[in-house]
Motif scaffolding. Sequence first.
Motif, PDB file in Angstrom:
ATOM      1  N   GLN A 100       0.866  -1.176   0.000  1.00  0.00           N
ATOM      2  CA  GLN A 100       0.000   0.000   0.000  1.00  0.00           C
ATOM      3  C   GLN A 100       0.904   1.227   0.000  1.00  0.00           C
TER       4      GLN A 100
ATOM      5  N   LEU B 264      -6.309   8.616   2.049  1.00  0.00           N
ATOM      6  CA  LEU B 264      -7.325   8.466   1.008  1.00  0.00           C
ATOM      7  C   LEU B 264      -6.747   8.831  -0.370  1.00  0.00           C
TER       8      LEU B 264
ATOM      9  N   SER C  49      -7.368  10.045  -3.993  1.00  0.00           N
ATOM     10  CA  SER C  49      -8.519  10.786  -4.503  1.00  0.00           C
ATOM     11  C   SER C  49      -8.744  10.641  -5.996  1.00  0.00           C
TER      12      SER C  49
ATOM     13  N   ASP D 109      -4.270  12.075  -0.525  1.00  0.00           N
ATOM     14  CA  ASP D 109      -4.242  13.109   0.493  1.00  0.00           C
ATOM     15  C   ASP D 109      -2.904  13.168   1.223  1.00  0.00           C
TER      16      ASP D 109
ATOM     17  N   LEU E 157     -22.628  12.592  -7.487  1.00  0.00           N
ATOM     18  CA  LEU E 157     -21.227  12.552  -7.079  1.00  0.00           C
ATOM     19  C   LEU E 157     -20.287  12.479  -8.269  1.00  0.00           C
TER      20      LEU E 157
ATOM     21  N   CYS F  38     -27.599   6.250  -4.348  1.00  0.00           N
ATOM     22  CA  CYS F  38     -27.052   4.903  -4.512  1.00  0.00           C
ATOM     23  C   CYS F  38     -27.406   4.275  -5.856  1.00  0.00           C
TER      24      CYS F  38
ATOM     25  N   ASP G 244     -25.795  -0.674  -2.304  1.00  0.00           N
ATOM     26  CA  ASP G 244     -25.748  -0.570  -0.844  1.00  0.00           C
ATOM     27  C   ASP G 244     -25.272   0.803  -0.394  1.00  0.00           C
ATOM     28  N   HIS G 245     -24.380   1.383  -1.177  1.00  0.00           N
ATOM     29  CA  HIS G 245     -23.793   2.657  -0.761  1.00  0.00           C
ATOM     30  C   HIS G 245     -23.833   3.662  -1.903  1.00  0.00           C
ATOM     31  N   HIS G 246     -23.382   4.861  -1.580  1.00  0.00           N
ATOM     32  CA  HIS G 246     -23.337   5.914  -2.587  1.00  0.00           C
ATOM     33  C   HIS G 246     -22.499   5.473  -3.764  1.00  0.00           C
TER      34      HIS G 246
ATOM     35  N   THR H 252     -19.855   6.395  -6.041  1.00  0.00           N
ATOM     36  CA  THR H 252     -18.844   7.451  -5.939  1.00  0.00           C
ATOM     37  C   THR H 252     -18.035   7.632  -7.214  1.00  0.00           C
TER      38      THR H 252
ATOM     39  N   LEU I  10     -18.744   1.785  -2.334  1.00  0.00           N
ATOM     40  CA  LEU I  10     -17.944   1.338  -1.204  1.00  0.00           C
ATOM     41  C   LEU I  10     -17.601  -0.143  -1.362  1.00  0.00           C
TER      42      LEU I  10
ATOM     43  N   GLY J 136     -12.225   0.529   0.391  1.00  0.00           N
ATOM     44  CA  GLY J 136     -13.048   1.665   0.785  1.00  0.00           C
ATOM     45  C   GLY J 136     -13.840   2.114  -0.428  1.00  0.00           C
ATOM     46  N   SER J 137     -14.387   3.305  -0.375  1.00  0.00           N
ATOM     47  CA  SER J 137     -15.144   3.800  -1.527  1.00  0.00           C
ATOM     48  C   SER J 137     -14.197   4.037  -2.683  1.00  0.00           C
TER      49      SER J 137
ATOM     50  N   GLY K 195     -10.878   4.735  -0.928  1.00  0.00           N
ATOM     51  CA  GLY K 195     -10.861   5.662   0.188  1.00  0.00           C
ATOM     52  C   GLY K 195      -9.761   5.371   1.186  1.00  0.00           C
ATOM     53  N   ASN K 196      -9.250   4.116   1.223  1.00  0.00           N
ATOM     54  CA  ASN K 196      -8.178   3.846   2.165  1.00  0.00           C
ATOM     55  C   ASN K 196      -6.810   3.888   1.494  1.00  0.00           C
TER      56      ASN K 196
END
Lengths: 718, 439
Positions: free
Chosen positions: A11, A16, A18, A33, A145, A163, A182-184, A186, A202, A223-224, A242-243
């Motif tokens: 990693q 995050l 972007s 980030d 988004l 979603c 299930d989620h936004h 993105t 996500l 993550g997302s 996101g991670n």
Amino acid sequence: MRLQLTQPRVQVHKELASAVGWSISNELFSTSDDHTIHSWKASGEHSGQVCSLDAYSTDLHWYPCASRRQQGGATDVLAVSCTDGTFKILSKSGRVEKSVDAHRGAVICLRWNYEGTALATAGEDGLVKASTSPVSWKAHNGLVLRADWSPVNDMIVSGGEDCRYKVWDSFGRLLFQSAPLDHHVTAVAWCPGADLFAVGSLNHLQLCDRSGWAYSKESLQTGSILSLSWTQDGTQVAGCGGNGQLVFGRLADIALEWGHMKATLKDDKHIRVHNLVNETVDELDFRDSVVKMALGFEHLVVATSTQCCIYSTATWNTPHILDLKDTVSLILQCQRNFLTVDNFSGIQICTYEGRQVCNPKFQGLRTEFLSKQLLSLSNDTLAIVDKTDGKTIRFFDTAQGKPSGDVLVHSMDIAEVALSQNGIAPDRKVVFVDRNRDLYVRRVSKGGALVKLAPMVESAVWHDTAEMLATMTDQKLVIWYYVNVVFVDRDLIASTCSTQQEGEFGKGAVIQGFSGSRCTLRRSDGAEVAAGVPPYPLMLHQLVAQNQWDRAVRLCRFVKDGLLWACLAAMAVDAAELNTAEVAFAACEEVDKLQQVLAIKAIPSQEGRSAELALVRRCPQEAEAILLQAGLTYRAIQMNIQLFRWERALDLALKHKTHVDTVLLHRQRHLAASRRTENDPRFLQYAQEVPVDAAAVELKEQQEVQAEAQRPGARRYV
Amino acid sequence: MSFRELRSFVEMMRALNFPHHISLESFRAPNFELVADCLYWLYQRYDPGTDVIDDISTETDRIIFLQSIGRAMFTKARIQLNLKRLYAANGLAVKELLKTATLLYKATFEANNEEAEALDQPATAVDTRSIDPKAARQLTSEIIRSGTAIYDALQQEPEMRELRNRALTSNMDTDVIADSVREAIVSVHDNVTSISHALEEMNDHHRSLETKMEKRRSELERCEKRLSTLAGVRPAYMDEYERLQEEMQGLFTVYLERFRNLEYLEGQLSQHREAQEERMAASNRTLKKMQRRLRDEEMRILRGEAAVDESQLADGEAYDYDSQGGSSTDEGPREASPGFVTVKQPVSAMGGAIRPMSRGGVVMGSLTGGGADESDDSIDEDDDSAEDDHVSVNDGMEREVFGDRVDDGDLREGMSATDLDGDPDQEQSAEFSSDENDF
């Protein structure tokens, strides 16, 4: 089809991540980030840190470059937006070329326009800044988004906080709306070929068809997924999570079917070919990764990043190999040759022996906008929709690459174009669907009339061996068994097409192929459905092509179907086969047409008969020309009289100095029957000058008929 | 409010499985319910046991709620929350919420990683059923051996104790020891990691080799397939080749036959040549013989022992000369005949007059073998011997007279004898010339 996912072992981004973006040389840049930009190889290996910025970055976008060949120092740059309200232009090596203060607050998003002449940025201050006029509209129940627009098919996919992801056309009409995830949602991104798009949420990555249904859904630990990016050749997608984790996905298990052959792309360099008849499996390995492949007409054409390999389905050992100059974006096949489209050398037509035939070009050709829908290839003709105005279809001769036929200019944008596949060049027909989903048909050759065939057509596909057309019209499958009927006798159009199984296919079903007696469709939910088509029309086409009219009649008698009889009648009229036409019209109870055919049969001269047939085809000009060329002046005048074209009849009579009284007599009788008086000054004048004697006229007419029968070339129809 | 912080917060809450979706727009307008919801949920996640009153219906309730949470977070997690900002519940509140969320997010993330690592390690459970009796026996013997070792060591203990005490009493820097131990641990760790690295590399290498092998194998298969297809294909000009081969075979047999015939004929020709040469040699020989005889005869004539018939002699010579070029089919009689004719005729022509002349033909007589001559021979036996004597005398005299010439002629004779293959005409002429010289 699915995505073959690889995640880097280490990693690199601790925070995050972007945004990601592929460069033209298939190198991935990711920003995070943690203030760094890292680069990655296409295989998912980390190649190193490019630079570190002094602000948090929110988005990055590479300068758009259509072709690897056009790549230069000045264009090899990327734009990065930052939270301090600036955007920066970075060179490939990571040097900051330019830093522009654009917004108050953070710059959230930025995009180059397609030509690379303008850059649009969106800021936290709610402003969109661009040198060209911005366009936007609200689409979701909740915040949008991410949205992506494809220049190839003018479609927009958007994902939001409700979603769902949705597909729109460029007028804002909703084409597809997904069930809530299930989620936004993105991230969304169109594949460059615009037949696929990827959706990120996500811990979730989804590969979807252009009509919206999902090919595959993958579960991840990222993550997302905040950003998705496709490579230029459309074979690989990368996303950042996101991670800080990145994910690389490569298209795999792309399956093509043709007849009894099935070719599957197993991974980037490996194709497996199944022959279902003799149950053999062949493995094809390539040096470079496969970009595009096409299977059809007994050949498999595979474009890798450097070569084009042409395999015959008979032998898989020795392909013909062509070297490619650039990444191929499209391959189209027809029976004799195929074409490849790339951004450097344009459209190239090649034979299956690997010989390049020609390279059709015209002013304003933009190969990056071409798609399967806007391009059609047949043995002798290539049709291209000119994207500069979207209303023009250009035809090219495939032997020389020169323009052929008339340029077709329509009043509306053209959505799909298709050329008929069988027959010879003069019979070549083109059908197209315009923005209003109306289906039109025309002959490719010069001076063809444009005929509207049907409204509300979702897709149209020609049969691969006969002149039959399958269309999805208003959610129904309609088969046009003899398209040429529109140029023969429009009264028969309705009786030569059939509508199948109402409502079975649902909205937005797309016809995939039409060959033999089978039509394959893909429903809007992604299910492939095969619809059976009666085999008799195909047999009829084959018999007629071999000129076996008596066998064709026997086939129709055996099947006892009005549709088949109507097809046969139209074919017989087209081929001037009057005996068959008589039988066929009698069988489908078209009394008026039967009598017309009988009348034509009674005409003693060959030219007279062909003129009458031209009249049947609704071409009076052509009929008159035939008659005048053959010297049948009386018949030409008589024809004009019967068509009530009095002026033309009088002109002909005066020009040839004969039968002026005949014209006048018929005119008088016509006026008397309709209880009107003569008010045309010319007719009044000649009525005074020329004496009209009914008995003499009738005698003259009888003499003319006898004279025609005694002409040297006159022969009764048998 | 910062876009980045809001995005990070939403992302963290999503990752922490917050039950509701938080919109990026949530904090554009003050939204205390959501702030309280998030805060309460985060606090519950942090310390599930405690009970905080989550009543936010009135302003005082809200303040109490924030205060209790703020206090608890400060005492338990050492996080100081800005309660004013939280109360305002706008974008700035996100910053405060983010503090708590980051703590939980990082902890969760690390815990997940540790779990994953723990899962990676192999389980070390011992299965008692699978004890090997042989190994057990080995272990017992090991125990016995170590027992004796312990016994020996214990025996040494009194001496050792003294030494140990001495060592213990001496000053020791514990830090140095600790450092060295730590170093040793680190080196061992390094060793372990390097070995594991090497192992991993080996595995990678192994895998890559396997894939390579697989590729090669598939290549081989493909090549074999290709070979088989190529073997099945008949080369382009095979038919023509075979046809031409057959044609060539036919031509070869014809050639062979002709060659044999040619060889045979050449053999015949050489045989024929040899025979001819032999014949020529033989005729030469006879010729020489005849010449000698003639010379003898001439000598005799010169000596006056026989009459000379010049014309006859010339004729005979001419004839003889002709017969040499003539056909060779009947050699025997011919060979005999010249001598016979040339000598006999003068005899018959001269009759008894030159009877002594026929004495030279005694040799001839034997050749013909005629009965009539035999009687002559017997009659003339006495004379013969006398003649012989005479001849010998003459010979000697002749030699005396023409010594040089005879020598010369002899020499020529020898020459011609050696030069048998030479031109017979020349030979003849040489003979004749010598003869003429003799005359």
